[in-house]
Design a protein around this motif. Structure first.
Motif, mmCIF file in Angstrom:
data_model
loop_
_atom_site.group_PDB
_atom_site.id
_atom_site.type_symbol
_atom_site.label_atom_id
_atom_site.label_comp_id
_atom_site.label_asym_id
_atom_site.label_seq_id
_atom_site.Cartn_x
_atom_site.Cartn_y
_atom_site.Cartn_z
ATOM 1 N N HIS A 304 8.311 5.636 14.457
ATOM 2 C CA HIS A 304 7.347 5.946 13.417
ATOM 3 C C HIS A 304 7.065 4.706 12.502
ATOM 4 O O HIS A 304 6.192 4.701 12.025
ATOM 5 C CB HIS A 304 7.824 7.217 12.512
ATOM 6 N N PHE A 308 2.982 3.982 12.616
ATOM 7 C CA PHE A 308 2.382 4.560 11.235
ATOM 8 C C PHE A 308 2.627 3.726 10.323
ATOM 9 O O PHE A 308 3.586 2.873 10.403
ATOM 10 C CB PHE A 308 2.830 6.034 10.942
ATOM 11 N N ASN A 309 1.922 3.905 9.135
ATOM 12 C CA ASN A 309 1.870 3.063 7.977
ATOM 13 C C ASN A 309 1.488 3.732 6.787
ATOM 14 O O ASN A 309 1.035 4.963 7.106
ATOM 15 C CB ASN A 309 1.198 1.760 8.145
ATOM 16 N N ASP A 311 -1.041 4.139 5.029
ATOM 17 C CA ASP A 311 -2.286 4.845 4.981
ATOM 18 C C ASP A 311 -2.172 6.099 5.645
ATOM 19 O O ASP A 311 -2.987 6.982 5.210
ATOM 20 C CB ASP A 311 -3.321 3.787 5.836
ATOM 21 N N ASP A 312 -1.312 6.123 6.589
ATOM 22 C CA ASP A 312 -1.266 7.650 7.167
ATOM 23 C C ASP A 312 -0.570 8.669 6.338
ATOM 24 O O ASP A 312 -0.672 9.984 6.750
ATOM 25 C CB ASP A 312 -0.421 7.333 8.401
ATOM 26 N N LYS A 314 -1.930 9.740 3.803
ATOM 27 C CA LYS A 314 -2.856 10.735 3.469
ATOM 28 C C LYS A 314 -3.250 11.787 4.224
ATOM 29 O O LYS A 314 -3.585 12.786 3.499
ATOM 30 C CB LYS A 314 -4.323 9.941 3.407
ATOM 31 N N LYS A 315 -3.053 11.453 5.538
ATOM 32 C CA LYS A 315 -3.059 12.622 6.373
ATOM 33 C C LYS A 315 -1.778 13.490 6.665
ATOM 34 O O LYS A 315 -1.839 14.611 6.500
ATOM 35 C CB LYS A 315 -3.587 12.089 7.734
ATOM 36 N N PHE A 316 -0.729 12.646 6.872
ATOM 37 C CA PHE A 316 0.541 13.461 7.111
ATOM 38 C C PHE A 316 1.373 13.752 5.924
ATOM 39 O O PHE A 316 2.431 14.383 6.283
ATOM 40 C CB PHE A 316 1.304 12.480 8.238
ATOM 41 N N LYS A 329 0.283 -1.759 7.721
ATOM 42 C CA LYS A 329 0.046 -1.974 9.066
ATOM 43 C C LYS A 329 0.485 -3.301 9.578
ATOM 44 O O LYS A 329 0.985 -3.495 10.609
ATOM 45 C CB LYS A 329 -1.531 -1.978 9.281
#
Length: 500
Positions: A304, A308-309, A311-312, A314-316, A329
């Motif tokens: 993970h 992922f970083n 910024d992710d 926002k989605k997760f 990143k």
């Protein structure tokens, strides 16, 4: 059959000569030149038509297995007769991968995972050994360790070892006895991950000295508690409860400072040190500098942190709430580089997964959610797909970070992490070209979600074998609960990494 021959490990040039000249050898063969007589035998199983990773080289050959051990490596015509023949169909054969950081058995939270279900998922994912934790919130470390060991022996479908956590100062005095019980390492929380007790820096130094006396290994969850508390309170005062706030409460400097402090304390005590779940490029660089200075320091990271970083988030959102948190990143790329070049040594999962309903509440208040993601089934396929195919990390290096180095660091080598005569027949066959799109509903861990949902991977485990028994094949678990054995840390120098 004698699987403890004095023959030992055949030198690589001799092995290559045997194979090049269509010869074979066995544990009962005499240690000599390439053209010595091979003694005939009947064994439990042979694997044919494989591309085998045997210490340092890839060989087009087969493997003979008897009584749970590797007893021969040879071209097929020279393998002994067997009760069972397994055709690898030209696929890659590697030493069984070891997931050296999982949380499968947590009393009171077995609805999230347990030894039986978790190790079956691990087997499907190509893993042959897991290392879980004994974490006493109060009471005896020895008692907690014994209870976790008993549960593993009752339920595990693959082999397992156990890290012991030093949560209270009174646990320090138990280190010698728990070390003799076979603890893989002694873990120190340098900050509060999710309400767990931890000892201060002075007590940690005492613990490291005791670990040195016991001849064992110190491990750390490296974050600075003072920094964490300061920014946690500050963010709460600002009314922040969003997913990013959690990451901001545990900045990179908190990890970097703790890693630096742990390295200095370990150097002072003369204790080997392993750093758990490194999340930042800065942390990996500190470990690399310690290695350059000749210190016995190793480190690990997780999929993970690589994929992922921040910024992710926002989605997760809460689904990617982990401790330490995700970084940038650029950090992810630095971690990949550290794995490829050796500043980091091991890829683990830190598998711990609250269910979807438990994670969802974090959208409104991230402070109400525990950290953790599932990953015990997807680690090997992600390593092959993202590491080998996309980033061109050599297969030899991937075998090191998946199998060989965790075995050496945690005292399981050469029985584990290695395909050579006398080693456990822990074997994973991988089709480097088969593809699959990861879907949460098709995975086998208890968590009803995965952050890797929708990720297409190339390179899948086709068969997983533990001590000569097939425990998973083609996406299905074959292993029985209770088959897995406890693997105590060996104190022999040959069983560990190059620690002084």
């Amino acid at each position: 059959m004698d699987t403890n021959s004095s023959m030992g490990t055949l030198p690589t040039p001799c092995l290559a000569a045997l194979l090049d000249h269509n010869m074979g050898y066995s544990v009962s063969a005499r240690r000599c030149g390439a053209f010595e007589e091979v003694v005939a035998m009947k064994v439990d199983a042979i694997i044919i038509n494989g591309r085998i990773f045997s210490p340092g080289v890839f060989l087009e050959a087969g493997i003979a297995i008897d009584e749970g051990k590797i007893v021969a490596i040879a071209k097929e015509p020279n393998l002994p007769e067997a009760d069972e023949k397994i055709n690898a169909r030209g696929n890659l054969i590697i030493p069984g991968p070891i997931d050296a950081h999982v949380h499968l058995h947590i009393p009171g939270l077995l609805h999230r995972e347990d030894f039986g279900n978790g190790t079956k998922a691990a087997a499907i994912g190509g893993t042959t050994t897991v290392i879980d934790f004994a974490v006493p919130r109060d009471g005896s470390l020895k008692k907690t360790f014994s209870l976790v060991k008993s549960e593993g022996e009752r339920l595990a479908a693959v082999d397992f070892a156990i890290h012991a956590a030093i949560c209270l100062e009174e646990h320090i005095e138990e280190i010698p006895e728990v070390s003799k019980m076979g603890a893989a390492s002694f873990k120190h929380f340098m900050a509060n991950p999710d309400g767990l007790p931890f000892i201060d820096t002075g007590a940690m130094l005492d613990s490291l000295n005791k670990i040195k006396e016991a001849g064992s290994l110190a491990t750390v969850h490296a974050e600075n508690e003072s920094i964490r508390i300061h920014y946690l309170n500050k963010l709460k005062q600002q009314g922040r409860g969003d997913p990013l706030a959690h990451a901001l409460s545990r900045p990179t400097i908190a990890e970097a400072e703790a890693i630096s402090r742990a390295i200095m304390l370990a150097a002072e005590a003369g204790t080997p040190l392993h750093v758990f779940h490194v999340s930042s490029g800065r942390g990996a660089d500190l470990i690399g500098r310690a290695k350059e200075a000749g210190l016995p320091v190793t480190g690990e990271t997780c999929p993970h942190y690589l994929l992922f970083n921040q910024d992710d988030l926002k989605k997760f959102g809460p689904y990617l709430q982990v401790n330490p948190p995700l970084r940038t990143k650029a950090d992810s790329e630095m971690l990949w580089k550290a794995l490829a070049e050796g500043n980091l040594d091991v890829l683990v999962t830190d598998h711990y997964a609250p269910l979807r309903a438990e994670k969802e509440k974090g959208w409104s208040n991230i402070w109400d959610v525990e950290g953790g993601v599932p990953g015990v089934e997807t680690r090997v396929m992600i390593a092959i797909s993202e590491g080998y195919h996309k980033r061109k990390i050599p297969l030899k290096r991937l075998v090191e970070i998946l199998s060989t180095m965790p075995a050496k660091i945690f005292g399981l080598y050469p029985a584990k992490g290695n395909l050579q005569i006398g080693s456990d027949a822990d074997i994973t066959i991988i089709d480097l070209n088969e593809e699959m799109t990861i879907k949460a509903e098709k995975l086998h861990h208890k968590a009803d979600w995965t952050p890797f949902d929708g990720l297409t991977v190339r390179g899948l485990p086709k068969l997983t074998m533990v001590r000569g028994e097939i425990v998973a094949s083609e996406g299905s678990a074959w292993g029985k609960e209770g088959y897995g054995r406890f693997c105590p840390r060996s104190m022999k120098p040959s069983a560990t990494a190059n620690f002084p």
